[in-house]
Design an enzyme around this catalytic site. Structure first.
Site, PDB file in Angstrom:
ATOM      1  N   HIS A 222      33.393  36.900  29.180  1.00  0.00           N
ATOM      2  CA  HIS A 222      33.946  37.483  27.954  1.00  0.00           C
ATOM      3  C   HIS A 222      35.248  36.838  27.491  1.00  0.00           C
ATOM      4  CE1 HIS A 222      31.688  41.613  28.165  1.00  0.00           C
ATOM      5  NE2 HIS A 222      30.908  40.577  28.421  1.00  0.00           N
TER       6      HIS A 222
ATOM      7  N   CYS B 189      50.298  34.946  43.699  1.00  0.00           N
ATOM      8  CA  CYS B 189      51.607  35.433  44.166  1.00  0.00           C
ATOM      9  C   CYS B 189      51.337  36.708  44.974  1.00  0.00           C
ATOM     10  CB  CYS B 189      52.587  35.649  43.008  1.00  0.00           C
ATOM     11  SG  CYS B 189      52.146  36.952  41.849  1.00  0.00           S
TER      12      CYS B 189
ATOM     13  N   ARG C 213      30.326  36.287  19.934  1.00  0.00           N
ATOM     14  CA  ARG C 213      31.408  37.193  19.495  1.00  0.00           C
ATOM     15  C   ARG C 213      32.647  37.040  20.388  1.00  0.00           C
ATOM     16  NH1 ARG C 213      27.896  40.147  22.430  1.00  0.00           N
ATOM     17  NH2 ARG C 213      28.682  41.694  23.910  1.00  0.00           N
ATOM     18  N   HIS C 214      32.422  36.636  21.625  1.00  0.00           N
ATOM     19  CA  HIS C 214      33.555  36.467  22.545  1.00  0.00           C
ATOM     20  C   HIS C 214      34.402  35.257  22.144  1.00  0.00           C
ATOM     21  CE1 HIS C 214      31.842  39.611  24.913  1.00  0.00           C
ATOM     22  NE2 HIS C 214      30.705  38.939  25.004  1.00  0.00           N
TER      23      HIS C 214
ATOM     24  N   ASP D 150      53.284  31.044  44.931  1.00  0.00           N
ATOM     25  CA  ASP D 150      54.644  31.139  45.461  1.00  0.00           C
ATOM     26  C   ASP D 150      54.510  31.344  46.978  1.00  0.00           C
ATOM     27  OD1 ASP D 150      53.942  33.791  45.764  1.00  0.00           O
ATOM     28  OD2 ASP D 150      55.636  34.610  44.640  1.00  0.00           O
TER      29      ASP D 150
ATOM     30  N   THR E 251      51.529  40.086  44.288  1.00  0.00           N
ATOM     31  CA  THR E 251      50.707  41.080  43.594  1.00  0.00           C
ATOM     32  C   THR E 251      49.760  40.449  42.588  1.00  0.00           C
ATOM     33  OG1 THR E 251      52.379  41.213  41.872  1.00  0.00           O
ATOM     34  CG2 THR E 251      52.546  42.823  43.674  1.00  0.00           C
TER      35      THR E 251
HETATM   36  C1  RB5 Z   1      57.660  37.747  45.771  1.00  0.00           C
HETATM   37  O1  RB5 Z   1      58.345  38.551  46.659  1.00  0.00           O
HETATM   38  C2  RB5 Z   1      56.869  38.598  44.787  1.00  0.00           C
HETATM   39  O2  RB5 Z   1      57.754  39.240  43.936  1.00  0.00           O
HETATM   40  C3  RB5 Z   1      55.908  37.728  44.013  1.00  0.00           C
HETATM   41  O3  RB5 Z   1      55.040  37.090  44.883  1.00  0.00           O
HETATM   42  C4  RB5 Z   1      55.008  38.458  43.026  1.00  0.00           C
HETATM   43  O4  RB5 Z   1      54.316  39.489  43.628  1.00  0.00           O
HETATM   44  C5  RB5 Z   1      55.631  38.842  41.756  1.00  0.00           C
HETATM   45  O5  RB5 Z   1      55.011  39.414  40.866  1.00  0.00           O
END
Ligand code: RB5
Length: 148
Positions: A97, A64, A132-133, A7, A66
């Site tokens: 794994h 993205c 096993r994995h 994104d 996070t």
């Molecule tokens: C975008 O602002 C942010 O929400 C997105 O990049 C992401 O971190 C969502 O989980």
């Protein structure tokens, strides 16, 4: 083949990773986003999942802010195993794994490019251990199919 998507919050890191892949002479396909204008991450996770369907050898790199939104979205597809990796160790283990086929990164983390390169390289170069994995991965696929 490697497929990338992000994104807006992952865009800059995606561009840097593309340069790294070029340096390694690795073929890739970029599904967007194309700039830092705000977009909705589920759209790009879906683009990647649809591209990867029936392309078993393809690996994805999905970014993205996070890494969490992309993780939630991409793991809704039974044939995807997306792993949010914060270091080389987790990148190795998610391949060995979990047979992860999508590496998910957090574009808003403060990692250096060297740090991200190590994660990407480990993810691309590490083989699944099977045995096993494999049984556990098969269970994951069954779980996902049960929900549909
Ligand atoms: C975008 O602002 C942010 O929400 C997105 O990049 C992401 O971190 C969502 O989980």
């Amino acid at each position: 083949m490697i497929v990338l998507a992000s994104d807006h919050a992952g865009f800059k890191l995606k561009e840097k990773i593309k340069k790294y892949l070029q340096k390694l002479n690795l073929e890739f396909k970029d599904l967007g986003a194309t700039d830092t204008n705000s977009v909705d991450y589920p759209i790009y996770a879906k683009k990647m999942a649809l591209y990867m369907k029936d392309r078993a050898e393809t690996k994805g790199i999905l970014i993205c802010g996070t890494g969490i939104g992309m993780s939630i979205a991409i793991n809704r597809f039974y044939y995807i195993r997306g792993a949010l990796c914060k270091d080389k160790k987790t990148a190795i283990l998610c391949r060995q794994h979990n047979d992860a086929n999508v590496l998910i990164l957090a574009g808003r983390n403060k990692g250096t490019m060297l740090h991200y390169r190590k994660i990407v390289k480990a993810f691309l170069n590490t083989k699944f251990l099977g045995d096993r994995h494999q049984r556990r991965v098969d269970m994951l696929i069954d779980l996902a199919k049960e929900q549909n």
